[in-house]
Design an enzyme around this catalytic site. Structure first.
Site, PDB file in Angstrom:
ATOM      1  N   GLY A  36      -1.990   9.856   6.526  1.00  0.00           N
ATOM      2  CA  GLY A  36      -0.947  10.500   5.630  1.00  0.00           C
ATOM      3  C   GLY A  36      -1.245  11.932   5.186  1.00  0.00           C
ATOM      4  O   GLY A  36      -0.846  12.265   4.312  1.00  0.00           O
ATOM      5  N   TYR A 193       7.155  -3.830  -2.637  1.00  0.00           N
ATOM      6  CA  TYR A 193       6.370  -2.617  -2.833  1.00  0.00           C
ATOM      7  C   TYR A 193       5.151  -2.809  -3.805  1.00  0.00           C
ATOM      8  O   TYR A 193       4.144  -2.641  -3.680  1.00  0.00           O
ATOM      9  CB  TYR A 193       6.961  -1.675  -3.405  1.00  0.00           C
ATOM     10  CG  TYR A 193       6.286  -0.284  -3.822  1.00  0.00           C
ATOM     11  CD1 TYR A 193       5.524   0.504  -2.670  1.00  0.00           C
ATOM     12  CD2 TYR A 193       6.070   0.207  -5.082  1.00  0.00           C
ATOM     13  CE1 TYR A 193       4.669   1.402  -2.959  1.00  0.00           C
ATOM     14  CE2 TYR A 193       5.242   1.346  -5.181  1.00  0.00           C
ATOM     15  CZ  TYR A 193       4.679   1.942  -4.164  1.00  0.00           C
ATOM     16  OH  TYR A 193       3.839   3.339  -4.593  1.00  0.00           O
TER      17      TYR A 193
END
Length: 313
Positions: A36, A193
């Protein structure tokens, strides 16, 4: 916030061969792979390590964005002599992770730093290409497979190496639900999450326990802070409930910049202060106590075994 050690400074290593040359042993330059890395704290981490003359590999799912990030890094850090490379892989597609990692194994180039940075937060109910819940799949399982496949390249005794996994304070409200690991019943985006971020911490601790001393490799995890990055793309206006919008705007005013949020990642990846330190959770460049469940070695070992089965190790 900038840490006292391990920021952009530090002397460069001795000069080595030209970028693209076949690797020799021992290499006299350092290699860092960051997932990322085309944006946000991943990009800032890459920039800081490039300034320390690491050969930086940007692991991204979008080749065009990765190439744009590489060009920007080369412009911002012209003093880097080791080069910036692009590794195209999608953590939501284990086939692409496996294919790239296998090529890296075949090439045999040592890796000195792996920063498991990429992530997704509070997304709608979605699945990866392999059928996993998106947040668990990207945040944990993709990095689990990548890290394990790269361990031979990270375990060169004469080259100390580091594995840094970006978690979140959200792991404190996380719980590993082995009865519904893929959150198929009553999906809640924040609960999923929290589970994925707890999985990051459990994975780091279990990895630290499993790495042999002779591997000369450490594994640590961190909370980057509340950072204004693309991670919050599913919380943007138009994607949230009406009552969340003023809270998001309020929170954004107090968020860290990506450069500020990257400081603990940079510190753990490069500071001499944490040489040999392993199995810790950091916030603001300092070790902190993580959640009680994160220290449950039985849960960590079971999660490791289940993850290995899911990714086909």
């Amino acid at each position: 916030m900038r840490c006292a050690a391990g920021g952009d400074g530090g002397p460069p290593p001795a000069a080595g061969g030209p970028p693209g040359a076949a690797p020799a042993r021992p290499l006299n330059y350092r290699v860092a792979l960051i997932t990322g890395a085309n944006t946000g704290i991943g990009f800032e981490t890459a920039k800081a390590l490039a300034r320390q003359d690491y050969r930086v590999v940007l692991a991204c799912r979008n080749k065009e964005k990765a190439e744009a990030a590489r060009a920007k890094l080369q412009e911002l850090v012209p003093e880097n002599t080791r080069g910036v490379e692009v590794a195209v892989m999608d953590l939501a597609d284990l086939g692409s992770v496996r294919a790239w990692a296998q090529r890296a194994q075949d090439f045999g180039h040592p890796v000195d730093v792996l920063v498991n940075n990429a992530g997704v937060m509070a997304c709608p109910q979605m699945q990866t290409r392999d059928g996993f819940e998106m947040q668990l799949g990207v945040n944990h399982l993709g990095h689990f497979l990548l890290t394990n496949m790269l361990l031979p390249l990270l375990s060169t005794p004469e080259r100390p190496s580091r594995i840094v996994t970006v978690s979140s304070a959200a792991h404190y409200f996380g719980h590993i639900n082995f009865d519904d690991l893929q959150s198929q019943r009553n999906y809640d985006s924040w609960r999923a999450y929290g589970q994925s971020k707890l999985a990051n911490v459990l994975f780091s601790y279990e990895l630290a326990r499993r790495l042999p001393v002779g591997a000369n490799c450490t594994a640590n995890t961190l909370h980057p802070g509340v950072v204004d990055t693309e991670l919050a793309r599913y919380l943007l206006p138009g994607q949230t409930a009406w009552w969340q919008k003023p809270l998001l705007q309020f929170g954004k005013a107090f968020s860290l910049t990506p450069e500020q949020g990257a400081q603990t990642s940079i510190y753990l990846a490069s500071s001499p202060e944490v040489e040999g330190v392993t199995g810790k959770y950091y916030n603001k460049c300092r070790p902190e106590t993580s959640s009680s469940e994160s220290y449950d070695a039985t849960v960590a070992a079971r999660l490791w075994d289940v993850s290995a089965e899911l990714v086909g190790l």
